[in-house]
Write an enzyme that holds these catalytic residues in place. Structure first.
Site, PDB file in Angstrom:
ATOM      1  N   LYS A  72       0.842  -1.200   0.000  1.00 33.19           N
ATOM      2  CA  LYS A  72       0.000   0.000   0.000  1.00 33.19           C
ATOM      3  C   LYS A  72       0.883   1.258   0.000  1.00 33.19           C
ATOM      4  CE  LYS A  72      -3.758  -2.400   2.456  1.00 33.19           C
ATOM      5  NZ  LYS A  72      -4.685  -2.370   3.611  1.00 33.19           N
ATOM      6  N   TYR A  90     -12.207  -2.394  -3.200  1.00 31.24           N
ATOM      7  CA  TYR A  90     -12.731  -2.445  -1.831  1.00 31.24           C
ATOM      8  C   TYR A  90     -14.268  -2.429  -1.801  1.00 31.24           C
ATOM      9  CZ  TYR A  90      -8.171  -1.970   0.477  1.00 31.24           C
ATOM     10  OH  TYR A  90      -6.902  -2.197   0.964  1.00 31.24           O
ATOM     11  N   ASN A 124      -1.804  -0.175   7.236  1.00 30.34           N
ATOM     12  CA  ASN A 124      -1.284  -1.509   7.573  1.00 30.34           C
ATOM     13  C   ASN A 124      -0.458  -2.148   6.448  1.00 30.34           C
ATOM     14  OD1 ASN A 124      -3.382  -2.221   5.934  1.00 30.34           O
ATOM     15  ND2 ASN A 124      -4.508  -3.398   7.467  1.00 30.34           N
ATOM     16  N   HIS A 182      -1.801  -5.394   1.314  1.00 29.38           N
ATOM     17  CA  HIS A 182      -3.071  -6.101   1.093  1.00 29.38           C
ATOM     18  C   HIS A 182      -2.784  -7.509   0.584  1.00 29.38           C
ATOM     19  CE1 HIS A 182      -6.935  -7.277  -0.547  1.00 29.38           C
ATOM     20  NE2 HIS A 182      -6.275  -7.664  -1.612  1.00 29.38           N
ATOM     21  N   GLU A 214      -9.401  -9.966  -7.875  1.00 25.91           N
ATOM     22  CA  GLU A 214      -8.427  -8.882  -7.697  1.00 25.91           C
ATOM     23  C   GLU A 214      -7.319  -8.940  -8.750  1.00 25.91           C
ATOM     24  OE1 GLU A 214      -7.461  -9.420  -3.573  1.00 25.91           O
ATOM     25  OE2 GLU A 214      -9.423  -8.695  -2.925  1.00 25.91           O
TER      26      GLU A 214
END
Ligand code: GTP
Ligand code: MG
Length: 148
Positions: free
Chosen positions: A9, A49, A112, A115, A126
């Site tokens: 990310k 998402y 975080n 992914h 995805e």
């Protein structure tokens, strides 16, 4: 062979963690079949998402994932989807074990680092959102006979 979608990310890219993260999956014994540094568009973020559309943090999530470049990857290997999730660690870094990526580098759930697809269905969806088939490379490594 099973494939999963992993993405460093924007916080992981800014913190110079691409190399470390790639190394962890290589060292584990998985094989990289596609990768690119890219800017996620608002539209792609909302699709990626989509399952979180109704959550109160959805806007924050989309703003964050579009806030800078990401490093999108496809990895291949036996049980790579569930094993990669173990290497990634629990969603909330307050609960992710030391030794996992989030456990070692992340502090808050909103930033975080990485992914990882959570199921075979998510992985297919995805990978299709982020990569064209021509961007993925199937190849043999002689070392694989020492892993599987
Ligand atoms: P991903 O691999 O990023 O999909 O994470 P995950 O599968 O471990 O968690 P999940 O799909 O449930 O949530 C997606 C992302 O939403 C998480 O990685 C977090 O970055 C973010 N997120 C989850 N809960 C919260 C929250 O309460 N607040 C904020 N700001 N972000 C959250
Ligand atoms: Mg998820």
């Amino acid at each position: 062979m099973e494939r999963t979608f992993l993405m460093v990310k924007p916080d992981g890219v800014q913190r110079n963690l691409i190399g470390d993260i790639v190394s962890r999956f290589e060292n584990k014994g998985f094989q990289l079949v596609g990768a690119k540094l890219m800017q996620v568009t608002e539209e792609l973020a909302q699709q990626h998402y989509g399952e979180h559309k109704e959550r109160p943090f959805f806007g924050e999530l989309v703003d964050f994932i579009t806030s800078g470049p990401v490093f999108a990857m496809v990895w291949e290997g036996e049980n790579v989807i569930s094993t990669a999730r173990l290497l990634v660690g629990a969603t909330n870094p307050t609960e992710s074990a030391p030794g996992t990526i989030r456990g070692d580098y992340a502090v808050t759930v909103g930033k975080n680092i990485i992914h990882g697809s959570d199921s075979p269905e998510s992985a297919v969806r995805e990978i299709g959102l982020f990569f064209n088939e021509e961007e993925l490379v199937s190849y043999d490594k002689t070392m694989s006979t020492w892993i599987i």
